[in-house]
Scaffold this motif. Structure first.
Motif, PDB file in Angstrom:
ATOM      1  N   LYS A 122       0.829  -1.205   0.000  1.00 38.08           N
ATOM      2  CA  LYS A 122       0.000   0.000   0.000  1.00 38.08           C
ATOM      3  C   LYS A 122       0.867   1.261   0.000  1.00 38.08           C
ATOM      4  O   LYS A 122       0.757   2.111   0.876  1.00 38.08           O
ATOM      5  CB  LYS A 122      -0.935   0.017   1.214  1.00 38.08           C
ATOM      6  CG  LYS A 122      -1.966  -1.084   1.236  1.00 38.08           C
ATOM      7  CD  LYS A 122      -2.861  -0.986   2.457  1.00 38.08           C
ATOM      8  CE  LYS A 122      -3.882  -2.107   2.493  1.00 38.08           C
ATOM      9  NZ  LYS A 122      -4.719  -2.062   3.716  1.00 38.08           N
ATOM     10  N   ASN A 150       6.198   4.011   2.899  1.00 38.01           N
ATOM     11  CA  ASN A 150       5.159   4.313   3.875  1.00 38.01           C
ATOM     12  C   ASN A 150       3.792   3.892   3.355  1.00 38.01           C
ATOM     13  O   ASN A 150       3.407   4.222   2.236  1.00 38.01           O
ATOM     14  CB  ASN A 150       5.154   5.807   4.194  1.00 38.01           C
ATOM     15  CG  ASN A 150       6.516   6.285   4.681  1.00 38.01           C
ATOM     16  OD1 ASN A 150       7.178   5.600   5.446  1.00 38.01           O
ATOM     17  ND2 ASN A 150       6.935   7.458   4.222  1.00 38.01           N
ATOM     18  N   LYS A 151       3.078   3.146   4.175  1.00 40.41           N
ATOM     19  CA  LYS A 151       1.755   2.658   3.797  1.00 40.41           C
ATOM     20  C   LYS A 151       0.757   3.801   3.682  1.00 40.41           C
ATOM     21  O   LYS A 151       0.860   4.821   4.363  1.00 40.41           O
ATOM     22  CB  LYS A 151       1.244   1.650   4.831  1.00 40.41           C
ATOM     23  CG  LYS A 151       1.835   0.262   4.732  1.00 40.41           C
ATOM     24  CD  LYS A 151       1.252  -0.628   5.809  1.00 40.41           C
ATOM     25  CE  LYS A 151       1.682  -2.077   5.637  1.00 40.41           C
ATOM     26  NZ  LYS A 151       1.006  -2.723   4.513  1.00 40.41           N
ATOM     27  N   SER A 152      -0.215   3.608   2.828  1.00 42.00           N
ATOM     28  CA  SER A 152      -1.280   4.595   2.655  1.00 42.00           C
ATOM     29  C   SER A 152      -2.030   4.782   3.970  1.00 42.00           C
ATOM     30  O   SER A 152      -2.466   3.815   4.601  1.00 42.00           O
ATOM     31  CB  SER A 152      -2.249   4.126   1.566  1.00 42.00           C
ATOM     32  OG  SER A 152      -3.337   5.014   1.444  1.00 42.00           O
ATOM     33  N   GLY A 153      -2.153   6.033   4.389  1.00 41.85           N
ATOM     34  CA  GLY A 153      -2.886   6.348   5.607  1.00 41.85           C
ATOM     35  C   GLY A 153      -2.107   6.161   6.883  1.00 41.85           C
ATOM     36  O   GLY A 153      -2.613   6.459   7.965  1.00 41.85           O
ATOM     37  N   ALA A 154      -0.857   5.674   6.795  1.00 40.80           N
ATOM     38  CA  ALA A 154      -0.045   5.435   7.993  1.00 40.80           C
ATOM     39  C   ALA A 154       0.982   6.540   8.161  1.00 40.80           C
ATOM     40  O   ALA A 154       1.380   7.208   7.206  1.00 40.80           O
ATOM     41  CB  ALA A 154       0.657   4.084   7.899  1.00 40.80           C
ATOM     42  N   SER A 155       1.429   6.740   9.393  1.00 37.43           N
ATOM     43  CA  SER A 155       2.475   7.704   9.680  1.00 37.43           C
ATOM     44  C   SER A 155       3.808   7.213   9.135  1.00 37.43           C
ATOM     45  O   SER A 155       4.028   6.000   9.006  1.00 37.43           O
ATOM     46  CB  SER A 155       2.572   7.919  11.192  1.00 37.43           C
ATOM     47  OG  SER A 155       3.788   8.547  11.540  1.00 37.43           O
ATOM     48  N   LYS A 156       4.712   8.145   8.830  1.00 30.04           N
ATOM     49  CA  LYS A 156       6.042   7.736   8.369  1.00 30.04           C
ATOM     50  C   LYS A 156       6.828   7.053   9.488  1.00 30.04           C
ATOM     51  O   LYS A 156       7.862   6.447   9.237  1.00 30.04           O
ATOM     52  CB  LYS A 156       6.809   8.937   7.835  1.00 30.04           C
ATOM     53  CG  LYS A 156       7.157   9.990   8.885  1.00 30.04           C
ATOM     54  CD  LYS A 156       7.939  11.137   8.260  1.00 30.04           C
ATOM     55  CE  LYS A 156       8.297  12.189   9.308  1.00 30.04           C
ATOM     56  NZ  LYS A 156       9.060  13.307   8.713  1.00 30.04           N
ATOM     57  N   SER A 158       5.369   4.720  11.399  1.00 29.44           N
ATOM     58  CA  SER A 158       4.669   3.472  11.694  1.00 29.44           C
ATOM     59  C   SER A 158       5.592   2.260  11.531  1.00 29.44           C
ATOM     60  O   SER A 158       6.272   2.114  10.508  1.00 29.44           O
ATOM     61  CB  SER A 158       3.459   3.307  10.758  1.00 29.44           C
ATOM     62  OG  SER A 158       2.879   2.022  10.926  1.00 29.44           O
ATOM     63  N   LEU A 160       4.732  -0.587  10.835  1.00 31.66           N
ATOM     64  CA  LEU A 160       4.155  -1.485   9.840  1.00 31.66           C
ATOM     65  C   LEU A 160       4.549  -1.110   8.414  1.00 31.66           C
ATOM     66  O   LEU A 160       4.158  -1.790   7.469  1.00 31.66           O
ATOM     67  CB  LEU A 160       2.625  -1.498   9.975  1.00 31.66           C
ATOM     68  CG  LEU A 160       2.087  -1.995  11.320  1.00 31.66           C
ATOM     69  CD1 LEU A 160       0.569  -1.939  11.331  1.00 31.66           C
ATOM     70  CD2 LEU A 160       2.573  -3.412  11.620  1.00 31.66           C
ATOM     71  N   ASN A 161       5.318  -0.036   8.254  1.00 33.67           N
ATOM     72  CA  ASN A 161       5.848   0.298   6.937  1.00 33.67           C
ATOM     73  C   ASN A 161       6.909  -0.734   6.535  1.00 33.67           C
ATOM     74  O   ASN A 161       7.314  -1.563   7.345  1.00 33.67           O
ATOM     75  CB  ASN A 161       6.460   1.707   6.953  1.00 33.67           C
ATOM     76  CG  ASN A 161       5.411   2.781   7.182  1.00 33.67           C
ATOM     77  OD1 ASN A 161       4.261   2.645   6.752  1.00 33.67           O
ATOM     78  ND2 ASN A 161       5.801   3.855   7.855  1.00 33.67           N
ATOM     79  N   TYR A 198       9.502  -2.663  11.549  1.00 38.62           N
ATOM     80  CA  TYR A 198       9.679  -2.992  12.964  1.00 38.62           C
ATOM     81  C   TYR A 198      10.890  -3.894  13.193  1.00 38.62           C
ATOM     82  O   TYR A 198      11.478  -3.898  14.285  1.00 38.62           O
ATOM     83  CB  TYR A 198       8.414  -3.629  13.557  1.00 38.62           C
ATOM     84  CG  TYR A 198       7.941  -4.915  12.942  1.00 38.62           C
ATOM     85  CD1 TYR A 198       8.563  -6.135  13.213  1.00 38.62           C
ATOM     86  CD2 TYR A 198       6.834  -4.927  12.101  1.00 38.62           C
ATOM     87  CE1 TYR A 198       8.112  -7.318  12.659  1.00 38.62           C
ATOM     88  CE2 TYR A 198       6.370  -6.103  11.536  1.00 38.62           C
ATOM     89  CZ  TYR A 198       7.011  -7.295  11.815  1.00 38.62           C
ATOM     90  OH  TYR A 198       6.562  -8.467  11.265  1.00 38.62           O
TER      91      TYR A 198
END
Length: 221
Positions: A122, A150-156, A158, A160-161, A198
């Protein structure tokens, strides 16, 4: 009719000199030395043509040809059988935009595995990350730079990127002199890896107690 159309495409590629187009040279990581080209990629499976590492024209002609064949394309190292359209989506997208392929001559290939992987990423933006120096480790004395998707809608920030890293593959059997020699003269093989961010946090921040600096990147394509 399909063969005639493919021949006309190859003729257009030569007439437009697409083999020397900056986008094609970037996609294949070519560098020019005097009058000759050489790709920075050493993995043979990255090329369709046997001469592809040194011949941009032969590689682009063989690439276009592979998009129109019905049989799948075998990646020898991973033994994954799929079509070249799915293995090299960036090449297909650029060549399709440039040459306007007639879809009636191309098989309707879904590339489901690639789409599944891409949808999991994403991607929305890119960040440049730098882990600080570690003077206690020779491999980390200059820090390490990598990219985050960086995933759509997520913080840089995050976890989960996804992180893209390029690093040398070290032989654990090397002694300190071999390690220094191979490292200084670039004799180790370098590979790209994609992993969840992570894991980088765990590796650099939690284990090595190193800071990670994040910088937003503006880019165009």
């Amino acid at each position: 009719a399909k063969n005639e159309y493919l021949s006309s495409l190859k003729k257009r590629i030569i007439e437009l000199d697409l083999a020397n187009h900056k986008q094609w040279l970037k996609l294949l990581h070519y560098q020019k030395f005097d009058t000759k080209f050489e790709s920075q990629i050493d993995d043979k499976s990255f090329f369709i043509s046997k001469a592809g590492k040194y011949n941009p024209l032969d590689e682009i002609l063989q690439t276009v040809n592979s998009f129109f064949i019905e049989k799948p394309f075998l990646k020898s190292k991973s033994n994954v059988i799929t079509h070249s359209k799915c293995i090299f989506p960036a090449r297909f997208q650029w060549l399709d935009e440039t040459l306007q392929f007639k879809k009636k001559y191309i098989n309707d290939i879904k590339c489901s595995k690639f789409k599944e992987w891409f949808n999991d990423l994403k991607p929305e933006s890119v960040s440049l990350l730098f882990s600080t120096y570690n003077s206690e480790s020779p491999a980390s004395m200059f820090g390490h730079t990598f990219l985050n998707i960086n995933k759509s809608g997520a913080s840089k920030f995050s976890p989960l990127n996804y992180s893209i890293s390029y690093a040398a593959v070290i032989d654990s059997n090397d002694n300190m002199f071999q390690y220094a020699y191979n490292g200084i003269f670039g004799r180790y093989k370098g590979i790209f890896t994609l992993s969840p961010y992570y894991l980088k946090i765990q590796e650099y921040n939690n284990y090595d107690k190193r800071d990670i600096w994040i910088y937003a990147v503006s880019y165009t394509h």
